[in-house]
Design a protein around this motif. Structure first.
Motif, short mmCIF file in Angstrom:
data_model
loop_
_atom_site.label_atom_id
_atom_site.label_comp_id
_atom_site.label_asym_id
_atom_site.label_seq_id
_atom_site.Cartn_x
_atom_site.Cartn_y
_atom_site.Cartn_z
N VAL A 87 -4.13 12.54 3.20
CA VAL A 87 -4.88 11.98 4.33
C VAL A 87 -5.89 10.95 3.82
O VAL A 87 -6.04 9.86 4.36
CB VAL A 87 -5.57 13.11 5.13
N MET A 88 -6.56 11.32 2.73
CA MET A 88 -7.56 10.40 2.15
C MET A 88 -6.89 9.10 1.70
O MET A 88 -7.43 8.01 1.91
CB MET A 88 -8.24 11.09 0.97
N ARG A 103 -5.68 15.11 0.13
CA ARG A 103 -5.57 13.90 -0.71
C ARG A 103 -4.64 12.88 -0.07
O ARG A 103 -4.86 11.67 -0.19
CB ARG A 103 -5.10 14.29 -2.11
N ARG A 156 -4.33 7.72 2.94
CA ARG A 156 -3.97 6.91 4.12
C ARG A 156 -5.17 6.16 4.69
O ARG A 156 -5.06 5.01 5.09
CB ARG A 156 -3.36 7.81 5.21
N VAL A 157 -6.30 6.87 4.77
CA VAL A 157 -7.46 6.24 5.42
C VAL A 157 -8.27 5.38 4.45
O VAL A 157 -9.04 4.54 4.87
CB VAL A 157 -8.38 7.28 6.11
N ASP A 158 -8.09 5.63 3.16
CA ASP A 158 -8.82 4.85 2.16
C ASP A 158 -7.84 4.45 1.06
O ASP A 158 -7.74 5.12 0.03
CB ASP A 158 -9.96 5.71 1.58
N PRO A 159 -7.07 3.39 1.30
CA PRO A 159 -5.99 3.03 0.37
C PRO A 159 -6.48 2.83 -1.05
O PRO A 159 -7.41 2.07 -1.29
CB PRO A 159 -5.45 1.72 0.94
N GLN A 197 0.85 -1.19 0.00
CA GLN A 197 0.00 0.00 0.00
C GLN A 197 0.89 1.23 0.00
O GLN A 197 1.93 1.26 0.67
CB GLN A 197 -0.88 -0.01 1.25
#
Lengths: 84, 289
Positions: B212-213, B210, B215-218, B197
């Motif tokens: 952060v996104m 983007r 990271r939380v939604d690979p 990932q």
């Protein structure tokens, strides 16, 4: 209202108010927030600020794990473990 | 003056400016690597498309490229064409030993392509893609880096991409299928590669939504060999569909891409099988099928 119920209610109403999508009512704690496009990337940043205000301490980048924002349950589990 | 060095690898000449030249059998292998990916693209009945090497600043601003990746881009600069400015340049050009001494510049409206798929979204923007479509394109890409290493990290490098645009289901199926085909390819080549990932190399990542996104939604998985990514599989959701108004089924199209760094693949094969190219596995396009 207990702390955990208050946390969930605050998150629910914040997300419902600001989402660009028309949401199923009521927004459930297991509704997929990113998957269904309810939260955009900018809104995730805003939710992080909300979480920081609610728990009165910063969110560290290391806390941001896959699935942290999947649904309200995940947010509570990830960021409010002590409180919940 | 750009320094050129013939490396210990036959067929590879390294330029100090982060670029390389390939020739002989090594160039042939490089072409074969690309053809393997073209074969994968053909299996999806992809439309082959050649796109321009310069990309509009205005278009890249639609995806906040310059705030996300200010450290990577290479601008296509030109002198202000006003005659006195050109005369001043002519009089002073070559006087500096530390690069070219420029006079007044024309507005910078283009940059060199940093990723092969961006020009495609721009090319089809404002259209409806129905049914779903798969494209393949290859580009000479440019990314500034702190340091350059032959084949592994270059300012100028070659990227082959296969891009799917359509519904969420179709794009996810394309990415899954691509990953399966690549796993079979790794096995056939006996090439040690693992999936990891990853996030894009954002500048100041902690403040970038983007990053952060991601990271939380690979949505990005890289093909890793010895810590180096030689390619990636990326799910963009509706990011490019929204930014470039590409429609599908009444809403912004979903998209995803599979990207290959061709020089890095060359490095990976050299790393595993050595510089005696006769000891390399068969790289003919049929190996993919």
């Amino acid at each position: 209202m207990s702390d955990v119920l208050l946390i969930r209610e605050t998150l629910r109403s914040w997300i419902t108010e600001r989402s660009r999508k028309s949401l199923p009512s009521p927004l459930l704690d297991d509704t997929a927030l990113i998957e269904q496009g309810i939260l955009s990337s900018v809104q995730v940043m805003d939710v992080i600020l909300l979480i920081e205000r609610m728990r009165n301490r910063p969110v560290e980048v290391d806390e941001l794990k896959p699935g942290s924002f999947r649904d309200i349950n995940s947010i509570v589990r990830t960021f409010f473990q002590g409180e919940a | 003056m750009t320094e050129q060095n013939t490396t210990t690898i036959p067929g590879l000449t390294w330029y100090g400016s982060g670029q390389s030249a390939l020739h002989g059998d090594l160039l042939e292998r490089f072409r074969q690597i690309d053809l393997m990916f073209v074969r994968i693209a053909e299996s999806f009945r992809a439309t082959d498309i050649a796109l321009p090497p310069l990309i509009s600043v205005h278009q890249l601003q639609k995806i906040d490229y310059f705030s996300s990746f200010p450290h990577l881009f290479t601008a296509a600069v030109a002198l202000d064409p006003e005659e006195a400015n050109l005369r001043l340049f002519k009089a002073t050009a070559g006087e500096s030993s530390n690069g070219l001494q420029l006079t007044e510049l024309a507005p910078v409206t283009e940059v060199l392509v940093p990723a092969a798929c961006y020009p495609l979204y721009i090319h089809i923007q404002g259209t409806e893609v129905a049914p779903s479509a798969i494209f393949t394109t290859r580009a000479n890409c440019f990314r500034r880096e702190k340091e350059y290493v032959p084949l592994k990290r270059q300012w100028g490098f070659t990227m082959r991409e296969i891009i799917c645009i359509g519904s969420e289901t179709e794009v996810r199926a394309f990415l899954d299928s691509s990953r399966s085909m690549l796993n079979r390819l790794f096995a056939k080549l006996s090439l040690d590669v693992s999936w990891e990932q990853a996030t894009d190399p954002f500048f100041d990542p902690g403040t970038n939504p983007r990053y952060v996104m991601q990271r939380v939604d690979p949505v990005k998985f890289e093909m890793i060999r010895s810590g180096l990514s030689i390619g990636s599989v990326n799910f963009h959701r509706q990011y490019f569909g929204e930014a470039f108004k590409i429609e599908h089924d009444g809403g912004p199209a979903f998209s995803g891409c599979v990207a290959f760094g061709l020089e890095r693949w060359l490095w990976a094969l050299l790393d595993q099988f050595g510089s005696d190219l006769h000891r390399w596995p068969d790289l003919s396009a049929e190996v993919v099928v």
